[in-house]
Write an enzyme that holds these catalytic residues in place. Structure first.
Site, PDB file in Angstrom:
ATOM      1  N   GLY A  16      -1.432  -8.632 -45.815  1.00  0.00           N
ATOM      2  CA  GLY A  16       0.170  -8.334 -46.078  1.00  0.00           C
ATOM      3  C   GLY A  16       0.663 -10.052 -46.222  1.00  0.00           C
ATOM      4  N   GLY A  20      -2.603 -14.167 -47.216  1.00  0.00           N
ATOM      5  CA  GLY A  20      -3.109 -13.192 -47.924  1.00  0.00           C
ATOM      6  C   GLY A  20      -3.157 -13.232 -49.318  1.00  0.00           C
ATOM      7  CG  ASN A 108      -4.906 -15.552 -32.345  1.00  0.00           C
ATOM      8  OD1 ASN A 108      -4.850 -14.621 -33.266  1.00  0.00           O
ATOM      9  ND2 ASN A 108      -4.244 -16.689 -31.540  1.00  0.00           N
ATOM     10  CD  GLN A 115      -9.530  -9.007 -37.047  1.00  0.00           C
ATOM     11  OE1 GLN A 115      -9.670  -9.854 -37.622  1.00  0.00           O
ATOM     12  NE2 GLN A 115      -8.451  -8.340 -36.960  1.00  0.00           N
ATOM     13  CG  ASP A 162      -7.898 -29.808 -41.685  1.00  0.00           C
ATOM     14  OD1 ASP A 162      -7.166 -30.242 -41.441  1.00  0.00           O
ATOM     15  OD2 ASP A 162      -8.631 -28.832 -40.882  1.00  0.00           O
ATOM     16  CG  HIS A 190      -7.617 -26.123 -39.082  1.00  0.00           C
ATOM     17  ND1 HIS A 190      -7.352 -26.656 -39.730  1.00  0.00           N
ATOM     18  CD2 HIS A 190      -6.409 -25.702 -38.020  1.00  0.00           C
ATOM     19  CE1 HIS A 190      -6.123 -26.774 -40.088  1.00  0.00           C
ATOM     20  NE2 HIS A 190      -5.969 -25.834 -39.464  1.00  0.00           N
TER      21      HIS A 190
HETATM   22  P1  NAD Z   1       1.776 -14.733 -41.506  1.00  0.00           P
HETATM   23  O1  NAD Z   1       2.125 -14.005 -40.502  1.00  0.00           O
HETATM   24  O2  NAD Z   1       2.433 -14.843 -43.383  1.00  0.00           O
HETATM   25  O3  NAD Z   1       0.913 -13.349 -42.067  1.00  0.00           O
HETATM   26  C1  NAD Z   1      -0.502 -12.839 -40.995  1.00  0.00           C
HETATM   27  C2  NAD Z   1      -0.352 -11.871 -41.477  1.00  0.00           C
HETATM   28  O4  NAD Z   1      -1.111 -11.243 -40.569  1.00  0.00           O
HETATM   29  C3  NAD Z   1       0.742 -10.641 -41.004  1.00  0.00           C
HETATM   30  O5  NAD Z   1       1.313  -9.496 -42.107  1.00  0.00           O
HETATM   31  C4  NAD Z   1       0.169 -10.032 -40.218  1.00  0.00           C
HETATM   32  O6  NAD Z   1       1.035  -8.347 -40.274  1.00  0.00           O
HETATM   33  C5  NAD Z   1      -1.278  -9.967 -40.165  1.00  0.00           C
HETATM   34  N1  NAD Z   1      -1.984 -10.350 -38.958  1.00  0.00           N
HETATM   35  C6  NAD Z   1      -1.451 -10.430 -37.316  1.00  0.00           C
HETATM   36  N2  NAD Z   1      -2.370  -9.643 -36.459  1.00  0.00           N
HETATM   37  C7  NAD Z   1      -3.450  -9.096 -37.060  1.00  0.00           C
HETATM   38  C8  NAD Z   1      -4.647  -8.630 -37.343  1.00  0.00           C
HETATM   39  N3  NAD Z   1      -4.859  -8.136 -35.835  1.00  0.00           N
HETATM   40  N4  NAD Z   1      -5.118  -7.266 -38.580  1.00  0.00           N
HETATM   41  C9  NAD Z   1      -4.637  -7.693 -39.222  1.00  0.00           C
HETATM   42  N5  NAD Z   1      -4.397  -8.293 -39.667  1.00  0.00           N
HETATM   43  C10 NAD Z   1      -3.541  -9.285 -38.535  1.00  0.00           C
HETATM   44  O7  NAD Z   1       0.887 -15.596 -41.425  1.00  0.00           O
HETATM   45  P2  NAD Z   1       0.046 -16.787 -42.955  1.00  0.00           P
HETATM   46  O8  NAD Z   1       0.807 -18.370 -43.159  1.00  0.00           O
HETATM   47  O9  NAD Z   1      -0.565 -15.809 -43.546  1.00  0.00           O
HETATM   48  O10 NAD Z   1      -1.044 -17.642 -41.556  1.00  0.00           O
HETATM   49  C11 NAD Z   1      -2.069 -16.695 -41.525  1.00  0.00           C
HETATM   50  C12 NAD Z   1      -3.044 -17.614 -39.838  1.00  0.00           C
HETATM   51  O11 NAD Z   1      -3.304 -18.307 -41.261  1.00  0.00           O
HETATM   52  C13 NAD Z   1      -2.345 -17.843 -39.112  1.00  0.00           C
HETATM   53  O12 NAD Z   1      -2.877 -18.089 -37.919  1.00  0.00           O
HETATM   54  C14 NAD Z   1      -2.206 -20.113 -39.601  1.00  0.00           C
HETATM   55  O13 NAD Z   1      -1.917 -20.822 -38.502  1.00  0.00           O
HETATM   56  C15 NAD Z   1      -3.413 -20.220 -40.162  1.00  0.00           C
HETATM   57  N6  NAD Z   1      -4.018 -20.948 -40.777  1.00  0.00           N
HETATM   58  C16 NAD Z   1      -5.047 -21.881 -40.673  1.00  0.00           C
HETATM   59  C17 NAD Z   1      -5.372 -22.774 -41.770  1.00  0.00           C
HETATM   60  C18 NAD Z   1      -6.337 -23.679 -41.656  1.00  0.00           C
HETATM   61  O14 NAD Z   1      -6.841 -24.177 -42.142  1.00  0.00           O
HETATM   62  N7  NAD Z   1      -7.378 -22.900 -40.972  1.00  0.00           N
HETATM   63  C19 NAD Z   1      -4.289 -23.381 -42.666  1.00  0.00           C
HETATM   64  C20 NAD Z   1      -2.696 -22.475 -42.613  1.00  0.00           C
HETATM   65  C21 NAD Z   1      -2.608 -21.204 -42.090  1.00  0.00           C
HETATM   66  C1  LMR Z   2      -2.391 -25.744 -41.013  1.00  0.00           C
HETATM   67  O1  LMR Z   2      -3.446 -26.852 -41.185  1.00  0.00           O
HETATM   68  O2  LMR Z   2      -1.801 -26.117 -42.218  1.00  0.00           O
HETATM   69  C2  LMR Z   2      -2.265 -24.904 -40.001  1.00  0.00           C
HETATM   70  O3  LMR Z   2      -3.105 -24.853 -39.720  1.00  0.00           O
HETATM   71  C3  LMR Z   2      -0.998 -25.013 -39.496  1.00  0.00           C
HETATM   72  C4  LMR Z   2       0.019 -23.649 -38.737  1.00  0.00           C
HETATM   73  O4  LMR Z   2      -0.063 -24.180 -37.737  1.00  0.00           O
HETATM   74  O5  LMR Z   2      -0.650 -22.607 -39.480  1.00  0.00           O
END
Ligand code: NAD
Ligand code: LMR
Length: 340
Positions: A16, A20, A108, A115, A162, A190
């Site tokens: 959601g 996603g 986390n 999970q 990255d 990361h």
């Molecule tokens: P977001 O807040 O829009 O969405 C996160 C969703 O996860 C929410 O809808 C929330 O309800 C849901 N959620 C929380 N806990 C949960 C659980 N236990 N089970 C199922 N769903 C759960 O955030 P986003 O912009 O979609 O980002 C998601 C994650 O990705 C963040 O942690 C962000 O930092 C990370 N991210 C990582 C990278 C990468 O390169 N690795 C890049 C961008 C963002």
């Molecule tokens: C990104 O690299 O864009 C994200 O991991 C940054 C963040 O903290 O969500």
């Protein structure tokens, strides 16, 4: 992986949320697993996120994707991961006001431990897991630790974003198309400690270091640009995006997730060079065994392999070691919290 007639089950957590939403339509259209591979989607959310996931499921129906064999929305991890072939762990707890690093890791751990256990209990034999939710490497380590029956190498974390960022910056500096570049590497975590490494990179088969020196006015200027501009720009790009758009990267993160899974399942193309994946270290390049660290990786016959035998300069060694030390610190912190 299932044949072209049997739907592949893809479970997406955080379905959601922003990433996603950007992922779902690309998966359902065949961009991740192939234009002839039917997909069954399982969307896992927490109760507060269920409505948004249900809305996305309605829109998926409205898009009438011929490959989409079904969509289930649930807040039950056991149901979500039952029979899963590809698990995209995107949902995570963001850092809130006043939260310390240990609080974030603990919050986390409360997500990725259960999970991992649900994946252990119900996943298909060929399950592949990619963790996107931050801190991605350590969340993947926690999930893997709770899935003792799943081979550890099936748990990866996303550093393809990255990697793609590094390609984008290098292409701009060389005024060249991204498609001619290959063999860039992201090492480590990361996080801002990551090391984007261009020492083996080529443009149309020519090493990029001399090309950079030519464009920037000599080898010293090129080294300065790498150390003072390129590396920090790529490593801190996530923060730059947050500052400019007001929230973290979404479209590029979803796109990198698609690239990650597509290359893992379908293979990296021979001649296209390697990619970057955070996966459990086998001790290669001096990275302690078991840490989920980013490496130069090829995918052959559905298996990820760390590219071996690359020369590592003193400059590179120091940066790899710094990021790996951060990963070891995160591992020690979650171990102390009883999450491993
Ligand atoms: P977001 O807040 O829009 O969405 C996160 C969703 O996860 C929410 O809808 C929330 O309800 C849901 N959620 C929380 N806990 C949960 C659980 N236990 N089970 C199922 N769903 C759960 O955030 P986003 O912009 O979609 O980002 C998601 C994650 O990705 C963040 O942690 C962000 O930092 C990370 N991210 C990582 C990278 C990468 O390169 N690795 C890049 C961008 C963002
Ligand atoms: C990104 O690299 O864009 C994200 O991991 C940054 C963040 O903290 O969500």
């Amino acid at each position: 992986m299932a044949n072209s007639q049997t739907p592949v089950t893809v479970t997406l957590t955080g379905a959601g949320g922003q990433i996603g939403y950007a992922l779902l339509f690309r998966i359902a259209s065949g961009q991740m697993l192939g234009a002839d591979v039917p997909v069954r989607l399982r969307l896992l959310e927490i109760p507060q996120g269920l409505k948004a996931a249900e809305g996305a499921a309605l829109e998926l129906q409205d898009a009438a994707f011929p490959l989409l064999a079904g969509v289930d929305v649930t807040d039950d991890a056991t149901a979500a991961f039952d029979g899963v072939n590809v698990a995209l762990l995107v949902g995570a707890r963001p850092r809130g006001p006043g939260m310390e690093r240990a609080d974030l890791l603990a919050a986390n751990g409360g997500i990725f431990g259960p999970q991992g256990a649900a994946i252990n209990a119900g996943a298909a034999d060929d399950v592949r897991v990619v963790v996107v939710g931050n801190p991605a490497n350590t969340n993947a380590l926690i999930a893997s630790a709770h899935a003792p029956d799943v081979p550890a190498e099936r748990f990866t974390a996303l550093t393809r974003l990255d990697h793609n960022r590094a390609l984008g910056q290098l292409a701009a500096a060389l005024d060249a198309p991204v498609g001619g570049l290959r063999d860039v590497t992201i090492w480590g975590n990361h996080s801002a400690s990551q090391y984007p490494d261009v020492s083996h990179a080529t443009l149309d088969g020519a090493p990029v270091l001399p090309l950079l020196a030519e464009r920037l006015g000599g080898a010293d200027a090129a080294e300065r640009w790498l150390a003072e501009e390129f590396i920090p720009r790529v490593a801190k790009r996530g923060a730059e995006i947050i500052e400019v758009r007001g929230s973290s990267s979404v479209g590029s993160a979803a796109s990198a997730t698609i690239d990650h899974v597509r290359d893992w399942v379908g293979g990296t193309s021979p001649g296209a060079g390697w990619t970057s994946v955070a996966l459990p270290s086998d001790g290669s390049y001096g990275v302690p065994e078991g840490l989920i660290s980013s490496f130069p990786v090829e995918s052959v016959d559905g298996q990820l392999r760390i590219v071996q035998g690359l020369a590592v300069s003193k400059f590179s060694r120091a940066r790899i070691d710094a990021s790996v030390a951060e990963l070891a610190g995160e591992r020690d912190a979650v171990r102390a919290l009883g999450l491993l």
